[in-house]
Structures are given as structure tokens and as C-alpha cells.
Design a protein around this motif. Structure first.
Motif, PDB file in Angstrom:
ATOM      1  N   ALA A   1     -26.909  39.098  48.180  1.00 29.22           N
ATOM      2  CA  ALA A   1     -26.709  38.277  46.987  1.00 29.22           C
ATOM      3  C   ALA A   1     -28.039  38.047  46.280  1.00 29.22           C
ATOM      4  O   ALA A   1     -29.105  38.273  46.847  1.00 29.22           O
ATOM      5  CB  ALA A   1     -26.080  36.935  47.373  1.00 29.22           C
ATOM      6  N   GLY A   2     -27.953  37.602  45.029  1.00 35.83           N
ATOM      7  CA  GLY A   2     -29.166  37.251  44.296  1.00 35.83           C
ATOM      8  C   GLY A   2     -29.560  35.805  44.525  1.00 35.83           C
ATOM      9  O   GLY A   2     -30.719  35.435  44.430  1.00 35.83           O
ATOM     10  N   GLY A   3     -28.550  34.964  44.816  1.00 36.45           N
ATOM     11  CA  GLY A   3     -28.815  33.561  45.135  1.00 36.45           C
ATOM     12  C   GLY A   3     -28.821  32.612  43.954  1.00 36.45           C
ATOM     13  O   GLY A   3     -29.205  31.452  44.095  1.00 36.45           O
ATOM     14  N   ALA A   4     -28.368  33.072  42.783  1.00 35.54           N
ATOM     15  CA  ALA A   4     -28.419  32.223  41.583  1.00 35.54           C
ATOM     16  C   ALA A   4     -27.602  30.950  41.745  1.00 35.54           C
ATOM     17  O   ALA A   4     -27.998  29.886  41.263  1.00 35.54           O
ATOM     18  CB  ALA A   4     -27.924  33.010  40.367  1.00 35.54           C
ATOM     19  N   PHE A   5     -26.452  31.049  42.433  1.00 34.48           N
ATOM     20  CA  PHE A   5     -25.572  29.884  42.560  1.00 34.48           C
ATOM     21  C   PHE A   5     -26.196  28.785  43.419  1.00 34.48           C
ATOM     22  O   PHE A   5     -25.763  27.637  43.378  1.00 34.48           O
ATOM     23  CB  PHE A   5     -24.213  30.302  43.132  1.00 34.48           C
ATOM     24  CG  PHE A   5     -24.263  30.832  44.538  1.00 34.48           C
ATOM     25  CD1 PHE A   5     -24.055  30.004  45.615  1.00 34.48           C
ATOM     26  CD2 PHE A   5     -24.526  32.165  44.764  1.00 34.48           C
ATOM     27  CE1 PHE A   5     -24.101  30.495  46.910  1.00 34.48           C
ATOM     28  CE2 PHE A   5     -24.564  32.671  46.048  1.00 34.48           C
ATOM     29  CZ  PHE A   5     -24.363  31.834  47.132  1.00 34.48           C
TER      30      PHE A   5
ATOM     31  N   ILE B   1     -23.384  33.599  37.157  1.00 32.68           N
ATOM     32  CA  ILE B   1     -23.806  33.694  38.553  1.00 32.68           C
ATOM     33  C   ILE B   1     -24.069  35.155  38.899  1.00 32.68           C
ATOM     34  O   ILE B   1     -23.718  36.040  38.135  1.00 32.68           O
ATOM     35  CB  ILE B   1     -22.749  33.104  39.506  1.00 32.68           C
ATOM     36  CG1 ILE B   1     -21.412  33.831  39.343  1.00 32.68           C
ATOM     37  CG2 ILE B   1     -22.584  31.618  39.282  1.00 32.68           C
ATOM     38  CD1 ILE B   1     -20.326  33.351  40.275  1.00 32.68           C
ATOM     39  N   GLY B   2     -24.689  35.387  40.047  1.00 33.40           N
ATOM     40  CA  GLY B   2     -25.088  36.750  40.397  1.00 33.40           C
ATOM     41  C   GLY B   2     -23.925  37.688  40.633  1.00 33.40           C
ATOM     42  O   GLY B   2     -24.027  38.876  40.390  1.00 33.40           O
ATOM     43  N   GLY B   3     -22.803  37.176  41.133  1.00 33.30           N
ATOM     44  CA  GLY B   3     -21.631  38.005  41.341  1.00 33.30           C
ATOM     45  C   GLY B   3     -21.370  38.374  42.781  1.00 33.30           C
ATOM     46  O   GLY B   3     -20.247  38.717  43.141  1.00 33.30           O
ATOM     47  N   ALA B   4     -22.396  38.293  43.638  1.00 31.76           N
ATOM     48  CA  ALA B   4     -22.213  38.698  45.031  1.00 31.76           C
ATOM     49  C   ALA B   4     -21.267  37.768  45.779  1.00 31.76           C
ATOM     50  O   ALA B   4     -20.553  38.199  46.686  1.00 31.76           O
ATOM     51  CB  ALA B   4     -23.566  38.747  45.749  1.00 31.76           C
ATOM     52  N   ILE B   5     -21.252  36.502  45.403  1.00 33.01           N
ATOM     53  CA  ILE B   5     -20.372  35.539  46.074  1.00 33.01           C
ATOM     54  C   ILE B   5     -18.909  35.917  45.842  1.00 33.01           C
ATOM     55  O   ILE B   5     -18.024  35.579  46.637  1.00 33.01           O
ATOM     56  CB  ILE B   5     -20.643  34.094  45.575  1.00 33.01           C
ATOM     57  CG1 ILE B   5     -20.072  33.060  46.539  1.00 33.01           C
ATOM     58  CG2 ILE B   5     -20.137  33.875  44.171  1.00 33.01           C
ATOM     59  CD1 ILE B   5     -20.796  32.969  47.850  1.00 33.01           C
TER      60      ILE B   5
END
Length: 265
Positions: free
Chosen positions: A168-172, A26-30
Motif C-alpha cells: 500500500a501507499g499508506g495515504a489513508f 486514497i491510494g487504492g491498495a486498501i
């Protein structure tokens, strides 16, 4: 001395967030958003606003996703194969780029409570999506892949806006959309989402630079920690039961969401 301790704290937080990013894909921002919002304040080294946290997080996502793209390209050269669907990346990448710039610039005009609210909603969505089983197909013949372009463009734009606001990148969110709504094969989804998230991060960084609220020193050390942590997480992910860590992360995100919703309500 205080500045050195702040740098050390930010480096460790960047390393932790990107470690789980590499571990779970996942992007990590979450993960990084609540860490950056609460930990420096608890330790008494800094008290970042929601705008500053989202800016630091966006830069972290940019460099983490850049490292991921470069790593994937290296693996791709070694295996002489590619699972990146160029048409999908073009449609969703262009849309999420515009959305993330809009979100990044808009964050300048939003209150800290509003940004926390957006994160709180994203955290709930993340918990639900991380608990859902993957429904992607496993075939990887790109010539047979067809997707609804309207859904791809609209969904990527909306994800870009909220991702740009929070940093965030939004991957999740992107990955479940690609698997369930667009019916993209699993391998193609993972590879293509990496490229799309990197494009999203470019837009988010541009938006944050325009909006301001960028604490340069803490951001620098968070990025350094991110570059160190992501490869470690990627290597370890193949050696341990990630499902256990995934559910542990769900609990962590849920607890963070409860804390943020409590402060909002």
C-alpha cells in the motif's frame, strides 16, 4: 483463452481499485488487496498468494500515485500555485522510503497469514480513520506551518513498514496523522501526502523487486486498469456525493476485514 480472461479480470480489478482511489483520494491498495486476493480465486482464473497480491498492489499504487503527481503538477502549472510543503515531504518522504523498502523486503520472509493479519489491522484502522471527521486547518500560508519533525519521521517510518508489507501507499493513514498530530492545513496535507505516497511507492516497488513474488502478466494488466480508472474517479468525484460512497466503502472494507479475520482466527 484462459490467459486472455485472466488479463481481462486483472484489468477490471485494477480499474475498480484505482477508480475508488481517484474518487476518494486514497491510494487504492486498501481496496485492491482484497479484490486481488479473493476475486481471481472465486472466478477460477488464478489463486494468488498474499505475497503475490501485495506485489501486484504495490505496483498499482506506484503507477496510480505517479499519475496523480503528474496530474497535480499540471494543475499546479495552470493555477500558478503550490500547496506541497517541501520540508514536510523531505522529512516524511525520506523516512517512509526507508520504511517501505524494509517492509517490502520483509514480506519475502512473512507467511501469507501474517501479511493478511497486517492487512486486517490496516483495514480496521482505515475504517476508524475514514469515519473520523477531518480536523485539519484550512489556512495555506506555508511560512506559518510548523510541525514536530520527530513525530513526522517516526510515524512515516512505521507507516512505510506496514505499507511495504501489504503493498500500500499508506495515504489513508498518513492523511489523518498529518491533519491531527502534525496540524498541517488540509490543502497542504492532500498535496504533500500525494508526493509522500509516491516516494513510499518507489521504496515499496524496490522492496518487492528484491523480494520477488511478482506475477508479471497479471501485474501488467492491473497497472493498465489503474491508469484508466484513476482519472475517471477524479473527474466524477466533483459531481457526486462522495460521502455516501465513502460510507459504502467503509462497509465494504469492514466486511473484507471480517472475512480475513475469520480465516485467520
Amino acid at each position: 483463452m484462459e490467459l486472455l480472461f485472466l488479463g481481462l479480470v486483472m484489468l477490471v480489478l485494477g480499474l475498480i481499485g484505482s477508480f475508488f482511489s481517484g474518487l476518494l483520494g486514497i491510494g487504492g491498495a486498501i481496496i485492491n488487496y482484497p479484490l486481488l486476493l479473493f476475486v481471481p480465486s472465486i472466478l477460477g482464473v488464478a489463486d494468488f498468494s498474499a505475497q503475490e497480491v501485495s506485489a501486484i498492489s504495490m505496483f498499482q499504487v506506484f503507477f496510480a500515485s505517479l499519475a496523480g503527481v503528474l496530474s497535480y503538477k499540471k494543475k499546479n502549472r495552470l493555477s500558478n500555485g503550490s500547496f506541497i510543503h517541501k520540508s514536510l515531504v523531505i522529512y516524511m518522504g525520506a523516512s517512509i522510503l526507508i520504511g517501505s523498502i524494509v517492509g517490502g523486503v520483509s514480506s519475502k520472509y512473512l507467511s501469507g497469514d501474517t501479511i493478511n493479519l497486517v492487512y486486517g489491522i490496516l483495514a480496521i484502522i482505515a475504517v476508524v480513520l475514514m469515519l473520523l471527521p477531518s480536523k485539519g486547518r484550512h489556512d495555506t500560508n506555508q511560512d506559518e506551518i510548523h510541525f514536530n519533525k520527530a513525530i513526522a519521521v517516526v510515524s512515516a517510518f512505521l507507516v512505510g513498514i506496514v505499507s511495504g508489507i501489504v503493498g500500500a501507499g499508506g495515504a489513508f493513514i498518513l492523511i489523518p496523522i498529518m491533519l491531527t498530530l502534525l496540524k498541517i492545513p488540509t490543502r497542504v496535507t492532500i498535496a504533500s501526502s500525494l508526493a509522500i505516497v509516491f516516494i513510499s511507492a518507489i521504496g515499496g516497488v524496490l522492496g518487492k523487486i528484491t523480494a520477488g513474488h511478482i506475477p508479471l502478466f497479471p501485474t501488467l494488466f492491473t497497472v493498465i486498469g489503474s491508469v484508466i480508472g484513476a482519472p475517471i474517479g477524479s473527474r466524477i468525484s466533483s459531481k457526486i456525493n462522495v460521502k455516501v460512497l465513502r460510507y459504502g466503502l467503509v462497509v465494504l472494507i469492514a466486511m473484507t476485514a471480517i472475512k480475513i479475520w475469520t480465516s485467520i482466527l
